[in-house]
Design an enzyme around this catalytic site. Structure first.
Site, PDB file in Angstrom:
ATOM      1  CG  ASP A  32       3.103 -23.117   1.519  1.00  0.00           C
ATOM      2  OD1 ASP A  32       3.983 -23.730   0.889  1.00  0.00           O
ATOM      3  OD2 ASP A  32       2.132 -22.589   0.947  1.00  0.00           O
ATOM      4  CE  LYS A  46       0.554 -26.415   1.038  1.00  0.00           C
ATOM      5  NZ  LYS A  46       0.247 -25.281   0.167  1.00  0.00           N
ATOM      6  CG  ASP A  87      -7.978 -17.293   4.221  1.00  0.00           C
ATOM      7  OD1 ASP A  87      -6.887 -17.705   4.644  1.00  0.00           O
ATOM      8  OD2 ASP A  87      -8.101 -16.205   3.622  1.00  0.00           O
TER       9      ASP A  87
HETATM   10  C1  PRP Z   1      -0.780 -18.968   6.555  1.00  0.00           C
HETATM   11  C2  PRP Z   1      -0.598 -19.992   7.659  1.00  0.00           C
HETATM   12  C3  PRP Z   1       0.801 -19.739   8.120  1.00  0.00           C
HETATM   13  C4  PRP Z   1       1.494 -19.233   6.864  1.00  0.00           C
HETATM   14  C5  PRP Z   1       2.348 -20.327   6.290  1.00  0.00           C
HETATM   15  O1  PRP Z   1      -1.141 -17.734   7.125  1.00  0.00           O
HETATM   16  O2  PRP Z   1      -1.530 -19.817   8.698  1.00  0.00           O
HETATM   17  O3  PRP Z   1       0.881 -18.787   9.152  1.00  0.00           O
HETATM   18  O4  PRP Z   1       0.479 -18.870   5.913  1.00  0.00           O
HETATM   19  O5  PRP Z   1       2.977 -19.885   5.123  1.00  0.00           O
HETATM   20  P1  PRP Z   1       4.552 -19.932   4.931  1.00  0.00           P
HETATM   21  O6  PRP Z   1       5.057 -21.205   5.577  1.00  0.00           O
HETATM   22  O7  PRP Z   1       4.709 -19.968   3.429  1.00  0.00           O
HETATM   23  O8  PRP Z   1       5.161 -18.709   5.534  1.00  0.00           O
HETATM   24  P2  PRP Z   1      -1.642 -16.486   6.247  1.00  0.00           P
HETATM   25  O9  PRP Z   1      -0.485 -15.554   5.999  1.00  0.00           O
HETATM   26  O10 PRP Z   1      -2.360 -16.966   5.038  1.00  0.00           O
HETATM   27  O11 PRP Z   1      -2.631 -15.740   7.231  1.00  0.00           O
HETATM   28  P3  PRP Z   1      -3.996 -16.309   7.907  1.00  0.00           P
HETATM   29  O12 PRP Z   1      -3.572 -17.416   8.846  1.00  0.00           O
HETATM   30  O13 PRP Z   1      -4.533 -15.128   8.623  1.00  0.00           O
HETATM   31  O14 PRP Z   1      -4.891 -16.814   6.805  1.00  0.00           O
END
Ligand code: PRP
Length: 192
Positions: A111, A139, A166
């Site tokens: 993201d 993204k 999630d």
């Molecule tokens: C989500 C996803 C990535 C991260 C991306 O993990 O799995 O690891 O966010 O976001 P970024 O590019 O803005 O850093 P999350 O922290 O939600 O944990 P999870 O996978 O345990 O849901």
């Protein structure tokens, strides 16, 4: 499980974005690409918990090449709705196992790119031969930092769930990917 057009998770409605059939075809293509790249390498797959568990399960089977599989948990600290930029990392393997080996990071979504950047810096300290990333979703409009080498699909900067991802721990079990239904979206929520 039949594909649902719309799901409610906690207090929010989500509509179908990427059906399981399309996910299967993306994973198949990525699996072939990665098999060619890593067939002759001593490969360690680092699966990023929790979100990537379902993608990694399918991708590693699609690759059909030998590899070691390990897990890394990356968590952002700070306010709940957005990343603070500080990432806490737990790695479930002896660091020495990475030395001189080809490391493939498996992510569900990139993201802002902050998590991936922190993971890459962390793993690089342990002197692998190479580090590359396969992410199912990216993204491009919000992303900064090192570009993942293997991207399943680029999506607009909307909040998505399902196939491991999630909303407040809900929706990970869904076999399809859903997007927040903007007609019911009242607040901004951090990507999960
Ligand atoms: C989500 C996803 C990535 C991260 C991306 O993990 O799995 O690891 O966010 O976001 P970024 O590019 O803005 O850093 P999350 O922290 O939600 O944990 P999870 O996978 O345990 O849901």
């Amino acid at each position: 499980m039949a594909t649902l057009k719309r799901v409610i998770i906690h207090d929010k409605a989500f509509k179908l974005l990427i059906p399981a059939e399309e996910i299967r075809s993306i994973v198949h293509r990525m699996g072939q690409q990665l098999a060619e790249r890593y067939a002759q390498e001593d490969l360690v797959c680092v699966v990023i918990l929790k979100g990537a568990f379902m993608f990694a399960n399918d991708l590693i089977r699609a690759m059909q090449i030998p590899c070691e599989i390990t897990f890394l948990r990356a968590q952002s600290y700070g306010a709940q709705m957005y990343s603070s930029g500080k990432v806490h990392i737990e790695f479930f393997t002896n660091h020495q196992r990475l030395q001189d080996r080809a490391v493939l990071i498996i992510e569900d979504i990139v993201d802002s790119g902050l998590t991936l950047q922190a993971i890459r810096e962390y793993l690089a300290q342990h002197r692998p031969k190479s580090i590359e990333t396969a992410t199912l979703l990216l993204k491009p409009d919000t992303f900064q930092g090192p570009m993942p080498e293997y991207v399943g699909k680029a999506i607009s900067p909307l909040f998505v769930i399902g196939y491991g991802m999630d909303y407040n721990e809900g929706g990970r079990y869904l076999p399809d990917i859903y997007v927040l239904d903007s007609s019911t979206a009242g607040t901004t929520v951090k990507q999960g």
